[in-house]
Design an enzyme around this catalytic site. Structure first.
Site, PDB file in Angstrom:
ATOM      1  N   GLY A 189      23.560  41.640  60.082  1.00 37.08           N
ATOM      2  CA  GLY A 189      24.236  41.920  58.804  1.00 37.08           C
ATOM      3  C   GLY A 189      25.618  42.516  59.031  1.00 37.08           C
ATOM      4  N   CYS A 194      19.912  54.136  59.528  1.00 37.79           N
ATOM      5  CA  CYS A 194      19.409  54.115  58.145  1.00 37.79           C
ATOM      6  C   CYS A 194      18.331  55.198  58.026  1.00 37.79           C
ATOM      7  CB  CYS A 194      18.900  52.734  57.736  1.00 37.79           C
ATOM      8  SG  CYS A 194      17.633  52.063  58.801  1.00 37.79           S
TER       9      CYS A 194
HETATM   10  C1  LIG Z   1      18.652  49.005  62.443  1.00 32.71           C
HETATM   11  S1  LIG Z   1      18.317  47.577  63.318  1.00 32.71           S
HETATM   12  C2  LIG Z   1      19.911  46.871  63.408  1.00 32.71           C
HETATM   13  C3  LIG Z   1      20.402  46.226  62.147  1.00 32.71           C
HETATM   14  C4  LIG Z   1      21.680  45.449  62.357  1.00 32.71           C
HETATM   15  N1  LIG Z   1      22.721  46.238  62.966  1.00 32.71           N
HETATM   16  C5  LIG Z   1      22.203  44.830  61.076  1.00 32.71           C
HETATM   17  O1  LIG Z   1      23.111  45.359  60.460  1.00 32.71           O
HETATM   18  O2  LIG Z   1      21.676  43.772  60.689  1.00 32.71           O
HETATM   19  C6  LIG Z   1      18.098  48.221  64.920  1.00 32.71           C
HETATM   20  C7  LIG Z   1      18.027  47.188  66.030  1.00 32.71           C
HETATM   21  O3  LIG Z   1      17.974  47.885  67.270  1.00 32.71           O
HETATM   22  C8  LIG Z   1      17.339  47.048  68.199  1.00 32.71           C
HETATM   23  N2  LIG Z   1      17.019  47.860  69.396  1.00 32.71           N
HETATM   24  C9  LIG Z   1      16.047  48.781  69.532  1.00 32.71           C
HETATM   25  N3  LIG Z   1      16.089  49.331  70.769  1.00 32.71           N
HETATM   26  C10 LIG Z   1      17.130  48.740  71.420  1.00 32.71           C
HETATM   27  C11 LIG Z   1      17.676  48.870  72.731  1.00 32.71           C
HETATM   28  N4  LIG Z   1      17.177  49.737  73.623  1.00 32.71           N
HETATM   29  N5  LIG Z   1      18.723  48.074  73.062  1.00 32.71           N
HETATM   30  C12 LIG Z   1      19.244  47.189  72.180  1.00 32.71           C
HETATM   31  N6  LIG Z   1      18.751  47.023  70.928  1.00 32.71           N
HETATM   32  C13 LIG Z   1      17.717  47.792  70.548  1.00 32.71           C
HETATM   33  C14 LIG Z   1      16.166  46.502  67.422  1.00 32.71           C
HETATM   34  O4  LIG Z   1      15.676  45.310  68.010  1.00 32.71           O
HETATM   35  C15 LIG Z   1      16.803  46.285  66.026  1.00 32.71           C
HETATM   36  O5  LIG Z   1      17.191  44.947  65.890  1.00 32.71           O
END
Ligand SMILES: C[S@@+](CC[C@H](N)C(=O)[O-])C[C@H]1O[C@@H](n2cnc3c(N)ncnc32)[C@H](O)[C@@H]1O
Length: 431
Positions: free
Chosen positions: A255, A371
């Site tokens: 997003g 969030c």
């Molecule tokens: C809040 S979501 C991101 C939403 C995104 N930025 C958007 O605006 O659509 C958090 C993301 O962090 C990723 N994530 C979790 N641990 C991670 C890591 N150690 N390294 C990279 N990504 C990670 C998850 O797979 C998830 O897709």
């Protein structure tokens, strides 16, 4: 399958198997007898999870022997029945008879008389008890979260809990490369869909009623994306400029990646990374639909394995978090998260932030986002970073920020936004 039976199975998967509501609902519609019931399935599943402790509290005195093991799904079906009686306009006789019919589809023929009796008893009761037996029931939140919010927000915790129990509105982000906000609002009007603009987001439109995206004009052409107004703030807080070399960390489903590119006419040299290859496929789909470009990499942001060693002009770190700011969109979070998860997440956020910092150029900007509404993931996290990292300085978003109280905390419901946190940091030149 009857929509009530399907909703009971969705709730069972969330509460007993730890599956997210989004995933359980995505898999459920193929089971429905009538595909038009998709909306009702979501309403019943969301509603039952939103008000779970109150529904349980009403059900329990009416159930002589708790439904356990393979019959547990029938308990969830009873909650679906009570939810209809207490929170919807479905006529009571239909709510009861359809819920009892659903019990037969869930191998509960032997219990259908009991389920009928429970629902009839509740139907006869006055609207709501004058008081609930405990805060967790009254506010329909787990105790640990009520306590954490009381500590962080002595004045506002009740408003936050109430905001979390509201139905979320539907916000669109207009892709300014293909449509203006006013132009797309006009397209919606032509399709008899009411939407209003927002002072806090030049690209945003708020729909009067949540609507299936496929009913909105220009979805396939990439004219818009669905994105809450709070999430739309990121692109406006990040640096703009052609050919900037930028990194979006934890990017899926993309997003903010897409919005940042839209705001820069697709001219950023953008790398988007996420640990989850499945979710990264959605980044690719979104980029394609919105006609945007980025290099998409699978990588763990707490390591440097995926990094080629070149520094970035700007970084967005949308850190993995408790998602306690988006409970109104994901009521399952209340029952799937625990206090221990928050501590582990805060540790991971700190690890990722410190690791990513080395990838930022001197003078470069890093926007930290979550969030979450919990200070341990937000203000305390950034305050701690600023106090321990000599080459980091706060670039305030609002004038009242300080090293002790950095960042912009948006609370759920404020200007109809999700709960979100942003802090903007700059890397100082080496002295
Ligand atoms: C809040 S979501 C991101 C939403 C995104 N930025 C958007 O605006 O659509 C958090 C993301 O962090 C990723 N994530 C979790 N641990 C991670 C890591 N150690 N390294 C990279 N990504 C990670 C998850 O797979 C998830 O897709």
């Amino acid at each position: 399958m009857n929509v009530r039976a399907c909703a009971a199975q969705v709730i069972y998967q969330v509460l007993e198997q730890g599956r997210s509501l989004t995933d359980a609902l995505a898999a459920a519609p193929n089971k429905l007898d009538n595909p038009k019931d998709k909306g009702l399935l979501a309403e019943l599943s969301y509603g039952a999870l939103r008000w779970l402790p109150q529904l349980d509290c009403l059900a329990q005195p009416c159930i002589a022997k708790p439904l356990k093991g393979r019959h547990r799904v029938l308990h969830h079906l009873i909650l679906v029945g009570i939810y209809q009686l207490k929170h919807t306009r479905i006529p009571a006789h239909a709510a009861v008879s359809e819920t009892v019919a659903a019990s037969r589809q869930l191998n509960g023929k032997a219990f259908s008389g009991m389920i009928n009796a429970v629902l009839r008893t509740i139907q006869r009761q006055a609207d709501e008890p004058s008081s609930w037996p405990a805060p967790t029931v009254e506010y329909a939140h787990p105790n640990w979260l009520i306590k954490a919010l009381q500590q962080d927000y002595p004045e506002q915790w009740q408003a936050i809990l109430a905001g979390n129990n509201e139905r979320a509105p539907m916000w669109l982000r207009v892709n300014q490369r293909l449509q203006t906000t006013a132009g797309y609002q006009h397209e919606l009007e032509q399709a008899e869909i009411a939407a209003q603009t927002a002072d806090a987001g030049p690209d945003a439109l708020l729909l009067a009623q949540p609507t299936d995206v496929t009913r909105l004009p220009g979805y396939d052409q990439g004219w818009f994306a669905v994105q809450d107004l709070a999430a739309q703030q990121a692109a406006h807080l990040l640096p703009k400029g052609k050919q900037l070399k930028v990194l979006d960390v934890c990017a899926a489903p993309g997003g903010k990646t897409c919005h940042w590119q839209e705001a820069n006419d697709n001219q950023l040299a953008m790398t988007a990374i996420d640990i989850d290859a499945g979710r990264l496929a959605r980044v690719q789909q979104n980029l394609q639909r919105l006609q945007l470009d980025a290099t998409v990499l699978t990588g763990d942001a707490s390591t440097t394995d995926w990094w080629d060693g070149e520094l970035f002009d700007a970084i967005l770190l949308d850190a993995p978090c408790s998602a306690t700011g988006v409970i109104r969109r994901h009521p399952d979070i209340k029952w799937l998260r625990s206090k221990a998860d928050i501590d582990a997440l805060a540790k991971l956020q700190s690890q990722i932030l410190r690791n990513i910092w080395q990838m930022l150029k001197p003078q470069g900007i890093l926007l930290y986002a979550t969030c979450s509404v919990l200070s341990v993931e937000n203000r305390l996290q950034i305050s701690d970073f600023l106090q321990s990292q000599a080459d980091a300085r706060l670039v305030p978003i609002n004038p009242d920020e300080s090293i002790e109280m950095p960042g912009w905390q948006i609370l759920p419901g404020q200007q109809q936004m999700d709960g979100f946190y942003y802090a903007r940091l700059q890397k100082l030149d080496k002295s």
